[in-house]
Scaffold this active site. Sequence first.
Site, PDB file in Angstrom:
ATOM      1  N   ILE A  64      45.769 -53.084  51.262  1.00  0.00           N
ATOM      2  CA  ILE A  64      45.027 -53.298  50.234  1.00  0.00           C
ATOM      3  C   ILE A  64      44.588 -52.188  50.306  1.00  0.00           C
ATOM      4  CG2 ILE A  64      43.207 -55.624  49.662  1.00  0.00           C
ATOM      5  CD1 ILE A  64      44.647 -57.207  51.743  1.00  0.00           C
ATOM      6  N   CYS A  65      43.798 -51.569  48.625  1.00  0.00           N
ATOM      7  CA  CYS A  65      42.866 -50.829  48.113  1.00  0.00           C
ATOM      8  C   CYS A  65      42.158 -51.277  47.054  1.00  0.00           C
ATOM      9  CB  CYS A  65      44.047 -49.585  47.970  1.00  0.00           C
ATOM     10  SG  CYS A  65      44.224 -49.185  46.631  1.00  0.00           S
ATOM     11  N   GLY A  66      41.621 -50.887  46.790  1.00  0.00           N
ATOM     12  CA  GLY A  66      40.762 -51.155  45.302  1.00  0.00           C
ATOM     13  C   GLY A  66      41.900 -50.886  44.558  1.00  0.00           C
ATOM     14  N   GLY A  68      44.989 -51.447  44.736  1.00  0.00           N
ATOM     15  CA  GLY A  68      46.632 -51.469  44.954  1.00  0.00           C
ATOM     16  C   GLY A  68      46.888 -49.998  44.374  1.00  0.00           C
ATOM     17  N   ALA A 108      41.475 -55.485  45.765  1.00  0.00           N
ATOM     18  CA  ALA A 108      40.902 -56.313  46.281  1.00  0.00           C
ATOM     19  C   ALA A 108      39.523 -56.097  44.585  1.00  0.00           C
ATOM     20  CB  ALA A 108      40.424 -55.638  47.716  1.00  0.00           C
TER      21      ALA A 108
END
Length: 150
Positions: A64-66, A68, A108
Amino acid sequence: MKLVIGADHGGFSLKKDVVVYARSLKHTVIDVGSHSSDPSDYPDFALAVAETITHRKAKRGILICGSGVGACIAANKFPGIRASVCHDTFSARQGVEDDDMNVLCLGARVIGPQLASEIIRAFLSARFSNAARHKRRLNKVLAIEKSFSK
Ligand code: RB5
């Protein structure tokens, strides 16, 4: 299933929900961080997730990152990792059934915990079909990976 989950600062908050949700489905979760919302770098967590899968300590991963996207780009650099951003349940299920996706990437800043849970359920309950046409295509992907890893 043994599952490894990682996130940068952008994904840290959603990761907390995702870890709880995956455990509620009785999956064994290895949480490779980040363990705070302090700025961090998504390639570090892609590396940790990829290594955990490569060393067979987990079968699949969630990154998960800002958006994806960064995590997905980094994850796909590792041999044997087949990662994709999926923000719908159809792609999460079919990505496994047809493409043997083993790392699900989420943004996210794009989706919330409820949709993430539904996507994760679709990802984790799906199995590779083993259909000949899909194996043939995967073998071509593998051949590309091998030819450029010398
Ligand atoms: C971090 O600000 C952000 O760039 C990262 O979480 C991710 O969205 C990259 O794709």
